[in-house]
Design an enzyme around this catalytic site. Structure first.
Site, mmCIF file in Angstrom:
data_model
loop_
_atom_site.group_PDB
_atom_site.id
_atom_site.type_symbol
_atom_site.label_atom_id
_atom_site.label_comp_id
_atom_site.label_asym_id
_atom_site.label_seq_id
_atom_site.Cartn_x
_atom_site.Cartn_y
_atom_site.Cartn_z
ATOM 1 C CB SER A 47 -0.617 0.470 1.431
ATOM 2 O OG SER A 47 -0.111 -0.259 2.368
ATOM 3 C CE LYS A 48 3.087 2.273 5.068
ATOM 4 N NZ LYS A 48 2.604 3.153 5.795
ATOM 5 C CG ASP A 49 4.259 0.265 -4.646
ATOM 6 O OD1 ASP A 49 5.164 0.235 -4.179
ATOM 7 O OD2 ASP A 49 3.968 -0.252 -5.482
ATOM 8 C CB ALA A 52 6.132 6.368 -2.531
ATOM 9 C CB THR A 79 7.398 3.352 3.548
ATOM 10 O OG1 THR A 79 6.262 3.138 4.329
ATOM 11 C CG2 THR A 79 7.854 5.061 2.972
#
Length: 345
Positions: A47-49, A52, A79
């Site tokens: 989910s950190k895409d 970012a 992340t």
């Protein structure tokens, strides 16, 4: 007229619009219907895409980031991988301060993506000069032309999920979602998603998953930061030893805590039963659902969405390693160790 090729310009075009997948076997005896928002379908496998790309795009829009600049961040691994991936495409240098609690797989992945990695001791206070928070801050002060993302205290962390994850879940459930269950680390995922969903229907129940050894649940219930709650735990990307401003505690209805051991076993169970190879925090979310089901939280007709944050490949040396599970005391007996591999001599 020549037809355009059906291609993407680069991997960043694949971020978001992850699938919602029905959970069948693990929840077959539970009241309600259960769905997983499987974030490992992002190109960076987490989910950190979303944050970012969103934060870096916003920094570019505001003129904060310029070609050749350096992006610095603190991360438990996911992340950092996402920032490294975005940095490659956009042409930035990437420096990451990583907790030593992060799996060796994650650290190797960060190096493979061209990031400069500083591994910092996990079990020190947030204001200790060796902590990954303070190391990132020091590097930002020392390196000219650097930008510190600082996801724990960056409101754009919330905005990224408000603009993407929340609307996706609302559309995918046709507005019928009744509960959102999500891990809380920086708090950006649960806060941004919940903020959007609550605007559509304030009756949606938002439940955050916390770890034993973290301060989040008690802070939510009492408003007190209690250092006595802090002790070492193994789950990465879940819970905190500080209060992140990227967590909107007002929008979360309640927290539930899960143990390292139960979450590890549940992650493995998801893989074996649902065919979804997911990470440690996904196991924590599913473990929370089990506990909530036992206390009667759900009823028939409920539509429960769980966010599964990342992919199991990040944990091959941890929860998917029988050796690591034994070393943590997570197997009660030797017979619990997987014997599905047989070597023919």
């Amino acid at each position: 007229m020549k037809k355009s090729l059906n291609v993407f310009d680069n991997v960043l075009d694949l971020i978001g619009n992850t699938p919602l997948i029905k959970l069948n076997k693990m929840t077959q005896d539970f009241d309600g219907e259960f769905y997983a928002k499987v974030e490992s379908f992002n190109p960076g496998h987490s989910s950190k895409d979303r944050i970012a790309l969103f934060i870096i795009n916003e920094a570019e829009r505001q003129g904060i980031l310029k070609p050749g600049d350096t992006i610095i961040e603190t991360t438990s691994g996911n992340t950092g991988f996402s920032i490294a991936m975005v940095s490659i495409i956009k042409g930035y240098n990437c420096i990451l301060a990583v907790s030593s609690k992060s799996s060796a797989d994650k650290i190797d992945m960060l190096k493979s993506m061209g990031a400069q990695v500083y591994v910092c001791p996990a079990h020190v206070s947030a204001d200790d000069p060796r902590s990954y928070y303070m190391v990132a801050k020091r590097l930002h002060e020392e390196i000219k032309g650097s930008v510190y993302i600082n996801q724990y205290f960056n409101q754009l962390n919330i905005d990224a999920h408000y603009r993407s994850t929340g609307p996706e879940i609302w559309q995918q459930t046709e507005g019928k979602i009744t509960h959102l269950i999500a891990c809380s680390g920086t708090g950006g995922t649960i806060s941004g998603t919940a903020r959007y969903l609550k605007e559509q229907n304030p009756n949606i129940n938002i439940i955050g998953v916390d770890a034993y050894g973290s301060v989040l649940q008690k802070y939510h219930e009492t408003g007190e930061f209690d250092e006595k709650e802090i002790y070492p735990y193994r789950i990465e990307g879940l819970g905190k030893n500080l209060i992140p401003t990227a967590t909107d505690f007002k929008i979360i209805d309640r927290f539930i805590k899960v143990t390292d051991e139960s979450s590890a076993h549940t992650a493995r169970e998801i893989s074996r039963t649902e065919g979804l190879f997911v990470g440690y925090t996904s196991g924590a979310v599913m473990q929370a659902i089990k506990q909530l089901n036992e206390d009667g939280t759900f009823k028939k007709g409920d539509k429960v969405v769980a966010i599964f944050p990342d992919h199991g490949s990040r944990y091959m040396s941890k929860v998917y390693s029988d050796k690591w599970m034994q070393e943590q005391g997570f197997f009660d007996s030797k017979s619990e160790v997987s014997e599905t591999i047989q070597y023919i001599k």
